[in-house]
Design an enzyme around this catalytic site. Structure first.
Site, PDB file in Angstrom:
ATOM      1  CG  ASN A  11       8.849   1.411   2.890  1.00  7.91           C
ATOM      2  OD1 ASN A  11      10.014   1.116   2.620  1.00  7.91           O
ATOM      3  ND2 ASN A  11       7.808   0.785   2.354  1.00  7.91           N
ATOM      4  CE  LYS A  13       7.080   2.367  -0.761  1.00  6.10           C
ATOM      5  NZ  LYS A  13       5.877   2.422  -1.576  1.00  6.10           N
ATOM      6  CG  HIS A  98       5.404  -2.795   1.323  1.00  2.10           C
ATOM      7  ND1 HIS A  98       5.089  -2.649  -0.006  1.00  2.10           N
ATOM      8  CD2 HIS A  98       5.232  -1.578   1.894  1.00  2.10           C
ATOM      9  CE1 HIS A  98       4.746  -1.380  -0.224  1.00  2.10           C
ATOM     10  NE2 HIS A  98       4.828  -0.717   0.909  1.00  2.10           N
ATOM     11  CD  GLU A 100       6.045  -0.821  -3.126  1.00  5.46           C
ATOM     12  OE1 GLU A 100       7.167  -0.827  -2.588  1.00  5.46           O
ATOM     13  OE2 GLU A 100       5.360   0.221  -3.268  1.00  5.46           O
ATOM     14  CD  GLU A 168       1.741   0.587   3.535  1.00  8.59           C
ATOM     15  OE1 GLU A 168       2.154   1.717   3.742  1.00  8.59           O
ATOM     16  OE2 GLU A 168       2.370  -0.269   2.886  1.00  8.59           O
ATOM     17  N   GLY A 174       1.588   5.291  -3.321  1.00  8.01           N
ATOM     18  CA  GLY A 174       2.309   6.031  -4.357  1.00  8.01           C
ATOM     19  C   GLY A 174       1.427   6.664  -5.413  1.00  8.01           C
ATOM     20  CB  SER A 213      -1.268   8.664  -1.018  1.00  2.84           C
ATOM     21  OG  SER A 213      -0.861   8.010  -2.216  1.00  2.84           O
TER      22      SER A 213
HETATM   23  P1  PGA Z   1       3.458   6.001  -0.212  1.00  5.85           P
HETATM   24  O1  PGA Z   1       3.942   4.544   0.185  1.00  5.85           O
HETATM   25  O2  PGA Z   1       3.451   6.830   1.027  1.00  5.85           O
HETATM   26  O3  PGA Z   1       4.489   6.485  -1.221  1.00  5.85           O
HETATM   27  O4  PGA Z   1       2.100   5.872  -0.814  1.00  5.85           O
HETATM   28  C1  PGA Z   1       3.525   3.934   1.378  1.00  5.85           C
HETATM   29  C2  PGA Z   1       4.138   2.556   1.499  1.00  5.85           C
HETATM   30  O5  PGA Z   1       4.246   1.849   0.496  1.00  5.85           O
HETATM   31  O6  PGA Z   1       4.525   2.144   2.611  1.00  5.85           O
END
Ligand code: PGA
Length: 260
Positions: A11, A13, A98, A100, A168, A174, A213
């Site tokens: 992803n 983003k 997601h 976010e 997630e 992140g 992560s």
């Molecule tokens: P990350 O993000 O691997 O940077 O923690 C995962 C995601 O948001 O899909």
């Protein structure tokens, strides 16, 4: 019982310029050379790159997906893209709900379900994201929150081979933090049970991804957990070597299974 093919999804983003299509070419070449041999490999770049990225992977094993879509096919929805547009651009997957987007745009479970239906109806695959916040986990509400998200956002009677659930935990995204392996195992076991109830015809074939992560250093142990059928990779998907190292975990799995 044979498990479905694992999925390792990147992803990107809101990252990626035209110059970064070179990264997609590098992942494509690595995948087609046998990297991530046991897994299906997917990159979800920003919408601006999908047409060009999809052209680059024609005839390759690497797949391209979108990061969100609306449920309507077209109309007066400034700034949005539909599943039909993603498909037209060459995407075969779309990430939905997601955290976010749930946080920034108030995407509800009902909206996620409608979007998933539109994508599945068009023959695309939908990756529905669920996960609790830190406060919810600390209050002992992680499974009830995830259960409610699943109940509200998983469509009735989906094709199980094209439905993917990504667990997630919001606090793991992140941050470099991950749940313990025991917590991941418990949550994935819970999600599997809920999905088998919600999708009686083939719920055991719905792939369940862990995201948050995932890095080369922890991928092997996370991906070895029962009912973890792959990963949704954010930050580490921006680095070709890191992403391929994570996807490569499945190569070892395949070898181990073959020699067993
Ligand atoms: P990350 O993000 O691997 O940077 O923690 C995962 C995601 O948001 O899909």
């Amino acid at each position: 019982m044979a498990r479905p093919q694992p999925l390792v999804a990147g992803n990107w983003k809101m990252n990626g310029m035209l110059a970064d299509l070179a990264e997609i070419e590098a992942v494509r070449d690595a995948v087609d050379a046998g990297g991530g041999g046991g897994a299906e490999v997917l990159i979800c770049p920003p919408a601006t790159l999908i047409v060009a990225a999809a052209k680059l992977v024609q005839g390759s094993r690497l797949k391209i997906g979108g990061q969100t879509c609306r449920s309507e096919i077209s109309g007066a929805h400034t700034g949005d893209v539909s599943a039909a547009m993603l498909k037209d651009a060459g995407a075969t997957y779309v990430i939905l709900g997601h955290s976010e987007r749930r946080a920034s745009y108030g995407e509800t479970n009902a909206a996620v379900r409608a979007r998933a239906i539109s994508a599945l109806d068009l023959g695309m695959s939908a990756i529905i994201c669920v996960g609790e916040t830190k406060a919810e986990r600390e209050a002992g509400r992680a499974t009830s929150i995830v259960g409610r998200q699943l109940l509200g956002s998983v469509p009735a009677h989906p094709d199980p081979s094209r439905l993917v659930i990504a667990y997630e935990p919001v606090w793991a995204i992140g941050t470099g933090l991950t749940p313990t392996n025991a917590d991941v195992a418990a949550m994935h076991r819970f999600i599997r049970g809920e999905i088998e109830r919600l999708v009686p015809a083939g719920g055991s074939d719905v792939r369940l991804l862990y995201g948050g992560s995932v890095r080369p250093r922890n991928a092997a142990e996370l991906m070895a957990i029962a009912d973890v059928d792959g990963g949704l990779i954010g930050g580490a998907s921006l680095d070709v070597d890191d992403f391929m190292a994570i996807a490569g975990v499945y190569r070892e799995d395949v070898k181990a299974a073959a020699s067993a």
